[in-house]
Every structure is written in C-alpha cells, then in structure tokens.
Write a protein that holds these residues in place. Sequence first.
Motif, mmCIF file in Angstrom:
data_model
loop_
_atom_site.group_PDB
_atom_site.id
_atom_site.type_symbol
_atom_site.label_atom_id
_atom_site.label_comp_id
_atom_site.label_asym_id
_atom_site.label_seq_id
_atom_site.Cartn_x
_atom_site.Cartn_y
_atom_site.Cartn_z
ATOM 1 N N HIS A 1 33.199 39.546 16.893
ATOM 2 C CA HIS A 1 33.208 38.764 18.136
ATOM 3 C C HIS A 1 34.643 38.406 18.461
ATOM 4 O O HIS A 1 35.334 37.768 17.666
ATOM 5 N N ARG A 2 35.094 38.829 19.611
ATOM 6 C CA ARG A 2 36.454 38.525 20.042
ATOM 7 C C ARG A 2 36.423 37.717 21.337
ATOM 8 O O ARG A 2 35.567 37.925 22.190
ATOM 9 N N VAL A 3 37.392 36.810 21.446
ATOM 10 C CA VAL A 3 37.560 36.023 22.666
ATOM 11 C C VAL A 3 38.933 36.340 23.242
ATOM 12 O O VAL A 3 39.953 36.133 22.583
ATOM 13 N N LEU A 4 38.961 36.874 24.449
ATOM 14 C CA LEU A 4 40.218 37.148 25.126
ATOM 15 C C LEU A 4 40.533 36.007 26.087
ATOM 16 O O LEU A 4 39.640 35.430 26.697
ATOM 17 N N HIS A 5 41.811 35.704 26.211
ATOM 18 C CA HIS A 5 42.245 34.595 27.058
ATOM 19 C C HIS A 5 42.911 35.150 28.314
ATOM 20 O O HIS A 5 43.911 35.858 28.250
ATOM 21 N N LEU A 6 42.303 34.833 29.465
ATOM 22 C CA LEU A 6 42.809 35.295 30.742
ATOM 23 C C LEU A 6 42.546 34.205 31.770
ATOM 24 O O LEU A 6 41.406 33.965 32.152
#
Length: 237
Positions: free
Chosen positions: A66-71
């Motif tokens: 599970h990855r969380v990208l910050h945008l």
Amino acid sequence: MSTAFRSSPPRAVVLLSGGLDSATTLAIARDAGFDCHCLSLDYGQRHRIELEAAATVATALCASEHRVLHLGLDEFGGSALTDTRIAIPVDGVQPGIPATYVPARNTIMLSLALAWAEVLGSRDIFVGVNAVDYSGYPDCRPEYIAAFETMANLATKAGVEGRKLTVHAPLIDLSKAEIIRIGSKLGIDYRATVSCYQADEQGMACGVCDSCRLRREGFAAAGVADPTPYMRNPQEA
C-alpha cells in the motif's frame, strides 16, 4: 521428485481511497485471484482521515503493498473537498455536478496507477467508480473508463508492445445496496471505512453530506446494519 510449477498470481493496482466503494473493489480484486498493490493519494482533501482508513483496509484485505502518494491538488482548489472556503453540500443529493467534484481527480489517480502498473508488469487496474448511486461526477461514467483504457493502451510502452491493460470498474453498474451486499459476503468490515466528506479526526461521519446520505441509504436498502459512527443521529439528517 519434481515440484509442479505454480505461476504467480497476476498483479493488479487497486486505487484505494479508504471509502466503502474502494474497499469493496479491493475485496473483489483479491477474490478474483489478483496480487493487489494498493495506491492512495493524499491530494489535500479535507477528509484526510480516509487515508488512515485505506491503510487499515489494505492490511485487513491482505494487500501485498500500500503506497500513499502526495500531490497537493489543494494548490489549485476548485472543489469543496480541497478548499475550505467552499461549503460541503448538506441539503441532499441534487441534480448536476456538485461542489465536491475535484477537477481531473480520477484522471490523475488513474494515470498514477497506470504508471505503477507498467513498473510492476501489471495489466490490470481496479477503480471503485460507480455510476448509479453517486453524486454525478463526470469521471465516474462507463464511457470515461472506456476512454481512459483506450488512451492507456495507446500511451504506454506495454500497450504498444501488445500487453493490453484493462481498467476494471466492477461497481460501475451496481447500486450502493448491491455493493454493500457483495462486500459483506466477501468479509469486509465496513466500520474500518470512511466515506464522509467532512469526517473528523476520529473518523466520525457528519451524516448529512452526499456521501453520508448515499452510504446510509445503501445500508438500509441492503438490509445490513449501518456500522458508521455518526456525529449526530442520522434520523435528524
């Protein structure tokens, strides 16, 4: 003695917001035999508690990653979900595109999922969009998903070399009640999910935003007890 060859399960990238629909989509992908890699986006949404829910759901449903990208889409604003100066609609689901529509959000999320899928060697992306019990977002329609899939196969190395990518939207033609029934059969604990557009830091739902209303009505229609913690009595909504 020889050991029979066992192929690895196919990989899939699953967009996971932490809400009811995306959790059900993950459960469906897992049940179909995919090795699920979940992607969430911290885009400056006011209900960031959903990201904690996404992590909980990914663990509970045995996602490989599970990855969380910050945008920071809040840099642009233009939505009640990313700009606190714009009020969240609380008067019931109305015709037309609501203030909670985030410009190009699903296109951005699917594009990021597409990039990761290419790196993983995955030919499958799952997204929990729905065109029945939803708030009228243009990027939740079947024709949009079909168009994105066409674009993905034109724009990627994998697609050009004949490794066709499929965008799965298993909930797109289902009512919220049907989604809840499917998820319940697949063992989802919906208490772990957050759908509310203005949930507090403990995940308590407002009970009056469009997402809360659709979720509550879905549980009632499904004949399933609603496990959502509300800030107020839902009967007052």
